[in-house]
Design a protein around this motif. Sequence first.
Motif, mmCIF file in Angstrom:
data_model
loop_
_atom_site.group_PDB
_atom_site.id
_atom_site.type_symbol
_atom_site.label_atom_id
_atom_site.label_comp_id
_atom_site.label_asym_id
_atom_site.label_seq_id
_atom_site.Cartn_x
_atom_site.Cartn_y
_atom_site.Cartn_z
ATOM 1 N N ALA A 241 -22.838 -67.136 51.312
ATOM 2 C CA ALA A 241 -24.296 -67.230 51.447
ATOM 3 C C ALA A 241 -24.755 -66.637 52.778
ATOM 4 O O ALA A 241 -25.795 -65.965 52.849
ATOM 5 C CB ALA A 241 -24.733 -68.690 51.327
ATOM 6 N N LEU A 242 -23.981 -66.868 53.830
ATOM 7 C CA LEU A 242 -24.303 -66.304 55.139
ATOM 8 C C LEU A 242 -24.261 -64.778 55.084
ATOM 9 O O LEU A 242 -25.156 -64.092 55.607
ATOM 10 C CB LEU A 242 -23.305 -66.822 56.171
ATOM 11 C CG LEU A 242 -23.560 -66.456 57.629
ATOM 12 C CD1 LEU A 242 -24.841 -67.111 58.122
ATOM 13 C CD2 LEU A 242 -22.382 -66.897 58.491
ATOM 14 N N SER A 243 -23.251 -64.245 54.432
ATOM 15 C CA SER A 243 -23.132 -62.802 54.302
ATOM 16 C C SER A 243 -24.300 -62.226 53.503
ATOM 17 O O SER A 243 -24.871 -61.188 53.862
ATOM 18 C CB SER A 243 -21.813 -62.447 53.623
ATOM 19 O OG SER A 243 -21.683 -61.060 53.434
ATOM 20 N N ALA A 244 -24.693 -62.907 52.433
ATOM 21 C CA ALA A 244 -25.810 -62.431 51.623
ATOM 22 C C ALA A 244 -27.103 -62.398 52.434
ATOM 23 O O ALA A 244 -27.937 -61.497 52.264
ATOM 24 C CB ALA A 244 -25.976 -63.314 50.389
ATOM 25 N N SER A 245 -27.264 -63.375 53.343
ATOM 26 C CA SER A 245 -28.487 -63.428 54.158
ATOM 27 C C SER A 245 -28.581 -62.261 55.137
ATOM 28 O O SER A 245 -29.662 -61.971 55.654
ATOM 29 C CB SER A 245 -28.549 -64.756 54.923
ATOM 30 O OG SER A 245 -27.616 -64.773 56.000
ATOM 31 N N ALA A 246 -27.459 -61.587 55.413
ATOM 32 C CA ALA A 246 -27.473 -60.454 56.334
ATOM 33 C C ALA A 246 -28.055 -59.194 55.715
ATOM 34 O O ALA A 246 -28.343 -58.226 56.427
ATOM 35 C CB ALA A 246 -26.052 -60.174 56.830
ATOM 36 N N SER A 247 -28.227 -59.194 54.397
ATOM 37 C CA SER A 247 -28.874 -58.069 53.694
ATOM 38 C C SER A 247 -28.213 -56.732 54.017
ATOM 39 O O SER A 247 -28.857 -55.786 54.479
ATOM 40 C CB SER A 247 -30.367 -58.011 54.051
ATOM 41 O OG SER A 247 -31.005 -59.227 53.730
ATOM 42 N N LEU A 248 -26.917 -56.662 53.746
ATOM 43 C CA LEU A 248 -26.180 -55.436 54.045
ATOM 44 C C LEU A 248 -25.927 -54.574 52.809
ATOM 45 O O LEU A 248 -25.259 -53.541 52.902
ATOM 46 C CB LEU A 248 -24.833 -55.785 54.683
ATOM 47 C CG LEU A 248 -24.892 -56.539 56.005
ATOM 48 C CD1 LEU A 248 -23.487 -56.840 56.500
ATOM 49 C CD2 LEU A 248 -25.675 -55.758 57.059
ATOM 50 N N ARG A 249 -26.451 -54.984 51.641
ATOM 51 C CA ARG A 249 -26.133 -54.280 50.395
ATOM 52 C C ARG A 249 -27.118 -53.183 50.041
ATOM 53 O O ARG A 249 -26.989 -52.551 48.993
ATOM 54 C CB ARG A 249 -26.063 -55.300 49.247
ATOM 55 C CG ARG A 249 -24.948 -56.328 49.418
ATOM 56 C CD ARG A 249 -23.597 -55.668 49.449
ATOM 57 N NE ARG A 249 -22.517 -56.600 49.756
ATOM 58 C CZ ARG A 249 -21.261 -56.237 49.983
ATOM 59 N NH1 ARG A 249 -20.947 -54.950 49.956
ATOM 60 N NH2 ARG A 249 -20.337 -57.132 50.260
ATOM 61 N N ASP A 250 -28.098 -52.945 50.891
ATOM 62 C CA ASP A 250 -29.085 -51.898 50.621
ATOM 63 C C ASP A 250 -28.481 -50.541 50.994
ATOM 64 O O ASP A 250 -28.352 -50.203 52.169
ATOM 65 C CB ASP A 250 -30.353 -52.162 51.420
ATOM 66 C CG ASP A 250 -31.499 -51.233 51.040
ATOM 67 O OD1 ASP A 250 -31.225 -50.133 50.535
ATOM 68 O OD2 ASP A 250 -32.662 -51.620 51.264
ATOM 69 N N ALA A 251 -28.120 -49.755 49.996
ATOM 70 C CA ALA A 251 -27.448 -48.482 50.237
ATOM 71 C C ALA A 251 -28.329 -47.509 51.015
ATOM 72 O O ALA A 251 -27.827 -46.638 51.737
ATOM 73 C CB ALA A 251 -27.033 -47.855 48.903
ATOM 74 N N ALA A 252 -29.642 -47.656 50.905
ATOM 75 C CA ALA A 252 -30.541 -46.749 51.612
ATOM 76 C C ALA A 252 -30.533 -46.985 53.118
ATOM 77 O O ALA A 252 -30.868 -46.088 53.896
ATOM 78 C CB ALA A 252 -31.962 -46.907 51.073
#
Length: 301
Positions: A241-252
């Motif tokens: 959940a902590l990793s998801a909150s970092a919002s690193l999955r936006d390829a742009a």
Amino acid sequence: MSMRTAVALTALLLMGAAPDTAAAPACPPDGWTRSSLQQLQAAGFGTLPPAQTEALGRALVACLDDADPALRDGIAYTGLSVWMRGGRFSTDALRALRADLYDRMDAPDPQGFGRPFAALVLAEVARTDRVAPWMTADERAAMVQRAAAYLEGVDDYRGFQAGDGWRHGVAHGADWLMQLSLNPALDPAQRQRILDAVARQVVPAQHAYVFGEPERLAMPVLLLARAGLNDEAGWQAWLEALSASASLRDAALAWQDADWLARRHNLRAFLSALHVSASLSDDAAVKALLPGTAAVLRAMP
């Protein structure tokens, strides 16, 4: 009201002072000079009788927002820490000091020194209660809430600056929570409150940590793990959940955006601190962090 009184009140208001406003506490405190405080410091802060130590300790709270790091850090914080770790304050004095520090936390802090250093001294107050319990359950619960709220609310991320010395609000807030995390009197809900507060500052918006904050934030988590707050599955869920909150999955944004890079840096530094410390620990409860940290590190961009 007489004409003379009215004129006096008008003069005070024109000068920007209210007639019943108390003078701000002095730093150095009344009866002390910078030189005499430095002499006390050179003697290891150990030359005063108990009553005078307690009185000076409270008076030095006024120095916690002083612009001079030698007064703020080297004398006020260090002296208070030495005295509390040496058992020089009575329970009544500790309660009075805590109240003064809470007032300092609630006061304006235009230069950004007062609250971080009050938090650091409050970590020492929390330590005294852990070593020899003196707070009531309600007092301890109130301190947990105050410490958690303070860390969550830090938005001044300045660490060390030449001439100014340290502010370091995130690290000092983490130290306060670390001391509370060590206290066996905390209940699971209080430990969870601490964990939630830490999570809010692991990946701040638009700032990259450079003064060791991830390692300081990791300490309360390691201690909560040692206390058995979560099992392996619980820690893995929290870390994901902590990793998801970092919002690193936006390829742009990946590798093309300064804020994205700062978030990645902060998350990786925090996870690495947890993983290294858990790997070196002999405590099975702390090692419960390892599967989650390893999985999230492997999955990071």
